[in-house]
Write a protein that holds these residues in place. Structure first.
Motif, PDB file in Angstrom:
ATOM      1  N   THR A 100       0.833  -1.202   0.000  1.00 29.12           N
ATOM      2  CA  THR A 100       0.000   0.000   0.000  1.00 29.12           C
ATOM      3  C   THR A 100       0.869   1.256   0.000  1.00 29.12           C
ATOM      4  O   THR A 100       0.597   2.218  -0.731  1.00 29.12           O
ATOM      5  CB  THR A 100      -0.919   0.014   1.228  1.00 29.12           C
ATOM      6  N   ALA A 101       1.913   1.255   0.824  1.00 28.75           N
ATOM      7  CA  ALA A 101       2.797   2.423   0.905  1.00 28.75           C
ATOM      8  C   ALA A 101       3.443   2.708  -0.442  1.00 28.75           C
ATOM      9  O   ALA A 101       3.616   3.878  -0.827  1.00 28.75           O
ATOM     10  CB  ALA A 101       3.860   2.202   1.976  1.00 28.75           C
ATOM     11  N   LEU A 102       3.790   1.675  -1.186  1.00 29.78           N
ATOM     12  CA  LEU A 102       4.379   1.880  -2.516  1.00 29.78           C
ATOM     13  C   LEU A 102       3.412   2.617  -3.436  1.00 29.78           C
ATOM     14  O   LEU A 102       3.792   3.571  -4.127  1.00 29.78           O
ATOM     15  CB  LEU A 102       4.763   0.531  -3.130  1.00 29.78           C
ATOM     16  N   LEU A 103       2.143   2.197  -3.430  1.00 33.14           N
ATOM     17  CA  LEU A 103       1.158   2.864  -4.288  1.00 33.14           C
ATOM     18  C   LEU A 103       0.932   4.308  -3.842  1.00 33.14           C
ATOM     19  O   LEU A 103       0.791   5.208  -4.684  1.00 33.14           O
ATOM     20  CB  LEU A 103      -0.156   2.092  -4.267  1.00 33.14           C
ATOM     21  N   LEU A 104       0.883   4.524  -2.541  1.00 28.13           N
ATOM     22  CA  LEU A 104       0.716   5.896  -2.052  1.00 28.13           C
ATOM     23  C   LEU A 104       1.892   6.777  -2.471  1.00 28.13           C
ATOM     24  O   LEU A 104       1.719   7.943  -2.843  1.00 28.13           O
ATOM     25  CB  LEU A 104       0.569   5.899  -0.538  1.00 28.13           C
ATOM     26  N   ARG A 105       3.102   6.219  -2.398  1.00 26.90           N
ATOM     27  CA  ARG A 105       4.280   6.978  -2.820  1.00 26.90           C
ATOM     28  C   ARG A 105       4.218   7.284  -4.310  1.00 26.90           C
ATOM     29  O   ARG A 105       4.516   8.408  -4.748  1.00 26.90           O
ATOM     30  CB  ARG A 105       5.544   6.183  -2.480  1.00 26.90           C
ATOM     31  N   MET A 106       3.794   6.307  -5.100  1.00 25.89           N
ATOM     32  CA  MET A 106       3.655   6.527  -6.535  1.00 25.89           C
ATOM     33  C   MET A 106       2.611   7.595  -6.843  1.00 25.89           C
ATOM     34  O   MET A 106       2.714   8.310  -7.851  1.00 25.89           O
ATOM     35  CB  MET A 106       3.276   5.207  -7.234  1.00 25.89           C
ATOM     36  N   ALA A 107       1.597   7.716  -5.960  1.00 25.04           N
ATOM     37  CA  ALA A 107       0.541   8.706  -6.165  1.00 25.04           C
ATOM     38  C   ALA A 107       0.930  10.086  -5.652  1.00 25.04           C
ATOM     39  O   ALA A 107       0.129  11.024  -5.751  1.00 25.04           O
ATOM     40  CB  ALA A 107      -0.738   8.242  -5.470  1.00 25.04           C
ATOM     41  N   VAL A 109       1.776  10.988  -2.409  1.00 22.06           N
ATOM     42  CA  VAL A 109       1.490  11.341  -1.020  1.00 22.06           C
ATOM     43  C   VAL A 109       2.805  11.708  -0.326  1.00 22.06           C
ATOM     44  O   VAL A 109       3.788  10.954  -0.372  1.00 22.06           O
ATOM     45  CB  VAL A 109       0.789  10.184  -0.289  1.00 22.06           C
ATOM     46  N   ALA A 110       2.828  12.854   0.320  1.00 17.40           N
ATOM     47  CA  ALA A 110       4.089  13.413   0.802  1.00 17.40           C
ATOM     48  C   ALA A 110       4.627  12.701   2.036  1.00 17.40           C
ATOM     49  O   ALA A 110       5.844  12.530   2.181  1.00 17.40           O
ATOM     50  CB  ALA A 110       3.904  14.905   1.100  1.00 17.40           C
ATOM     51  N   ARG A 111       3.747  12.285   2.954  1.00 19.57           N
ATOM     52  CA  ARG A 111       4.198  11.728   4.229  1.00 19.57           C
ATOM     53  C   ARG A 111       3.366  10.498   4.559  1.00 19.57           C
ATOM     54  O   ARG A 111       2.133  10.575   4.619  1.00 19.57           O
ATOM     55  CB  ARG A 111       4.080  12.774   5.335  1.00 19.57           C
ATOM     56  N   ILE A 112       4.025   9.374   4.774  1.00 23.11           N
ATOM     57  CA  ILE A 112       3.340   8.096   4.951  1.00 23.11           C
ATOM     58  C   ILE A 112       3.872   7.428   6.210  1.00 23.11           C
ATOM     59  O   ILE A 112       5.084   7.373   6.432  1.00 23.11           O
ATOM     60  CB  ILE A 112       3.567   7.166   3.736  1.00 23.11           C
ATOM     61  N   GLY A 113       2.956   6.909   7.025  1.00 23.46           N
ATOM     62  CA  GLY A 113       3.348   6.198   8.234  1.00 23.46           C
ATOM     63  C   GLY A 113       2.629   4.877   8.351  1.00 23.46           C
ATOM     64  O   GLY A 113       1.494   4.723   7.890  1.00 23.46           O
ATOM     65  N   ALA A 114       3.294   3.895   8.985  1.00 26.50           N
ATOM     66  CA  ALA A 114       2.701   2.571   9.180  1.00 26.50           C
ATOM     67  C   ALA A 114       3.499   1.819  10.225  1.00 26.50           C
ATOM     68  O   ALA A 114       4.663   2.142  10.508  1.00 26.50           O
ATOM     69  CB  ALA A 114       2.690   1.779   7.869  1.00 26.50           C
ATOM     70  N   ASP A 115       2.877   0.792  10.803  1.00 24.27           N
ATOM     71  CA  ASP A 115       3.607  -0.193  11.599  1.00 24.27           C
ATOM     72  C   ASP A 115       4.276  -1.158  10.633  1.00 24.27           C
ATOM     73  O   ASP A 115       3.598  -1.734   9.763  1.00 24.27           O
ATOM     74  CB  ASP A 115       2.658  -0.983  12.499  1.00 24.27           C
ATOM     75  N   SER A 116       5.565  -1.351  10.762  1.00 26.26           N
ATOM     76  CA  SER A 116       6.251  -2.247   9.835  1.00 26.26           C
ATOM     77  C   SER A 116       7.417  -2.929  10.524  1.00 26.26           C
ATOM     78  O   SER A 116       8.293  -2.268  11.092  1.00 26.26           O
ATOM     79  CB  SER A 116       6.763  -1.481   8.606  1.00 26.26           C
ATOM     80  N   VAL A 117       7.446  -4.264  10.457  1.00 21.83           N
ATOM     81  CA  VAL A 117       8.596  -5.009  10.946  1.00 21.83           C
ATOM     82  C   VAL A 117       9.633  -5.170   9.845  1.00 21.83           C
ATOM     83  O   VAL A 117      10.774  -5.538  10.108  1.00 21.83           O
ATOM     84  CB  VAL A 117       8.177  -6.404  11.478  1.00 21.83           C
ATOM     85  N   ASP A 118       9.235  -4.931   8.598  1.00 27.36           N
ATOM     86  CA  ASP A 118      10.146  -5.047   7.460  1.00 27.36           C
ATOM     87  C   ASP A 118      10.802  -3.704   7.160  1.00 27.36           C
ATOM     88  O   ASP A 118      10.191  -2.645   7.342  1.00 27.36           O
ATOM     89  CB  ASP A 118       9.384  -5.527   6.219  1.00 27.36           C
ATOM     90  N   HIS A 119      12.036  -3.753   6.672  1.00 29.31           N
ATOM     91  CA  HIS A 119      12.724  -2.522   6.289  1.00 29.31           C
ATOM     92  C   HIS A 119      11.955  -1.850   5.155  1.00 29.31           C
ATOM     93  O   HIS A 119      11.725  -2.467   4.114  1.00 29.31           O
ATOM     94  CB  HIS A 119      14.154  -2.834   5.850  1.00 29.31           C
ATOM     95  N   PRO A 120      11.535  -0.591   5.305  1.00 27.11           N
ATOM     96  CA  PRO A 120      10.660   0.027   4.312  1.00 27.11           C
ATOM     97  C   PRO A 120      11.380   0.776   3.200  1.00 27.11           C
ATOM     98  O   PRO A 120      10.721   1.294   2.303  1.00 27.11           O
ATOM     99  CB  PRO A 120       9.848   1.006   5.158  1.00 27.11           C
ATOM    100  N   GLY A 121      12.702   0.866   3.249  1.00 23.83           N
ATOM    101  CA  GLY A 121      13.382   1.667   2.247  1.00 23.83           C
ATOM    102  C   GLY A 121      12.886   3.097   2.271  1.00 23.83           C
ATOM    103  O   GLY A 121      12.846   3.742   3.316  1.00 23.83           O
ATOM    104  N   ARG A 122      12.447   3.581   1.109  1.00 25.35           N
ATOM    105  CA  ARG A 122      11.933   4.951   1.013  1.00 25.35           C
ATOM    106  C   ARG A 122      10.404   5.010   1.022  1.00 25.35           C
ATOM    107  O   ARG A 122       9.819   6.028   0.679  1.00 25.35           O
ATOM    108  CB  ARG A 122      12.464   5.620  -0.265  1.00 25.35           C
ATOM    109  N   LEU A 123       9.777   3.902   1.421  1.00 24.49           N
ATOM    110  CA  LEU A 123       8.318   3.847   1.339  1.00 24.49           C
ATOM    111  C   LEU A 123       7.628   4.498   2.533  1.00 24.49           C
ATOM    112  O   LEU A 123       6.478   4.915   2.420  1.00 24.49           O
ATOM    113  CB  LEU A 123       7.850   2.397   1.208  1.00 24.49           C
TER     114      LEU A 123
END
Length: 335
Positions: A100-107, A109-123
């Motif tokens: 979901t964060a990838l699609l939001l970044r592609m769209a 969206v300037a600032r994105i937050g989430a709970d994530s145990v995985d390394h998110p890179g620039r997402l």
């Protein structure tokens, strides 16, 4: 500030996002909720939601669409048109927010937050770590706070929906107990015959009973109602169901959407809870409840849709008498 709150799974999951949505709405000028088809009716019940975008993700649910049929371009167009400043991606503890964060970044969206145990890179701009054992509603609100969105003064953080209608024409006058026998997965369902026994025993104890269920559950509600209950199977919308639950003394339900809707309207719940997911994260939130079912059964934490243990022991050990006793306990506490 224009904000997005994303919760792509089921009706009850979206209801549990309600406190986080209100926290965002207290600081944003416009809040859009992105949800799947199952969650849409709940999103439209939540205070603070100005707009709903419905999109079925190819990574959510028991029957997700193929990737090439999911209309990703259509979602990106809608998101770009909204020119959103920030987004919270809400997921359960076992789901990844990164697609979901990838699609939001592609769209854009300037600032994105989430709970994530995985390394998110620039997402992700805010990679939050949920605290162990937090209820889903609390975890979602924790993320909102980490993003800078606190609840306003006077908001107790419980579940809430828009005021429901008067449903006396459906239920009749006088006190009643609601029994909701359906469940979103067979592993979470108590036996229909035992539901019918509980309805009969509740009626014998002097309670008036209303049985609820969706359009696909009319056969089940008819069986469970017998000759002693008001059968509302297939006769309520989500909004009218909220009204029915709001005016009940107690709601008897499995771990499914109406249990969370009962909590959202402030009604105590007898929770027939199969431990395929942990009760600490999914039990009725913010209202008195009695948990029935063996929480240490072999199916615990399996997330199974169909019971993996012969005889469904986690729930089939519950008796009609157990349900009646739990109803009496909650009614006495509420009096």
């Amino acid at each position: 500030m224009r904000a997005l709150v994303v919760r792509l799974d089921s009706f009850g999951d979206v209801l549990l996002a309600g406190p986080a949505v209100r926290a965002v709405a207290a600081h944003a000028t416009h809040v859009t909720m992105v949800c799947g088809p199952l969650g849409e009716p709940a999103a439209r019940l939540l205070p603070g939601v100005d707009e709903v975008i419905v999109w079925q993700a190819p990574w959510e649910g028991t029957d997700p669409p193929p990737v090439d049929e999911a209309d990703v371009p259509g979602l990106l167009t809608a998101l770009r048109r909204g020119t959103y400043d920030t987004a919270l991606v809400l997921t359960s503890f076992h789901q990844s927010p990164l697609p979901t964060a990838l699609l939001l970044r592609m769209a854009g969206v300037a600032r994105i937050g989430a709970d994530s145990v995985d390394h998110p890179g620039r997402l992700l701009d805010v990679r939050h770590q949920r605290l162990p054992g937090r209820h889903e509603a609390e975890a979602a609100l924790d993320l909102a706070v980490a993003m800078g969105f606190a609840l306003p003064a006077g908001d107790d953080g419980r579940l809430r929906v828009l005021p429901p209608p008067d449903t006396a024409a459906l239920t009749g006058n006088g006190p009643y107990v609601v029994v909701h026998p359906g469940a979103s997965a067979p592993a979470r369902a108590w036996d229909p015959g035992r539901h019918a026994e509980a309805v009969q025993e509740l009626a014998d104890a002097g309670h008036r009973i209303v049985v609820t269920g969706g359009p696909a559950e009319t056969g089940l509600t008819r069986l469970v109602s017998g000759d002693v209950a008001v059968d509302l199977g297939g006769r309520t919308s989500p909004r009218t169901l909220a009204g029915v639950l709001r005016h009940a003394d107690v709601v008897v339900s499995g771990n499914t959407g109406p249990a969370h809707l009962a909590a959202a309207v402030g009604t105590p719940v007898v929770s027939l809870f199969a431990p395929v997911v942990p009760a600490s994260r999914w039990a009725p939130f913010g209202v008195p409840f009695v948990l029935l079912g063996d929480q240490r059964a072999p199916c615990a934490d399996t997330r199974a849709l169909h019971c993996p243990v012969p005889g469904h022991p986690c729930l089939n050990g519950v008796t009609a008498h157990d349900v009646v006793s739990a109803v009496h306990k909650l009614r006495k506490e509420r009096a």
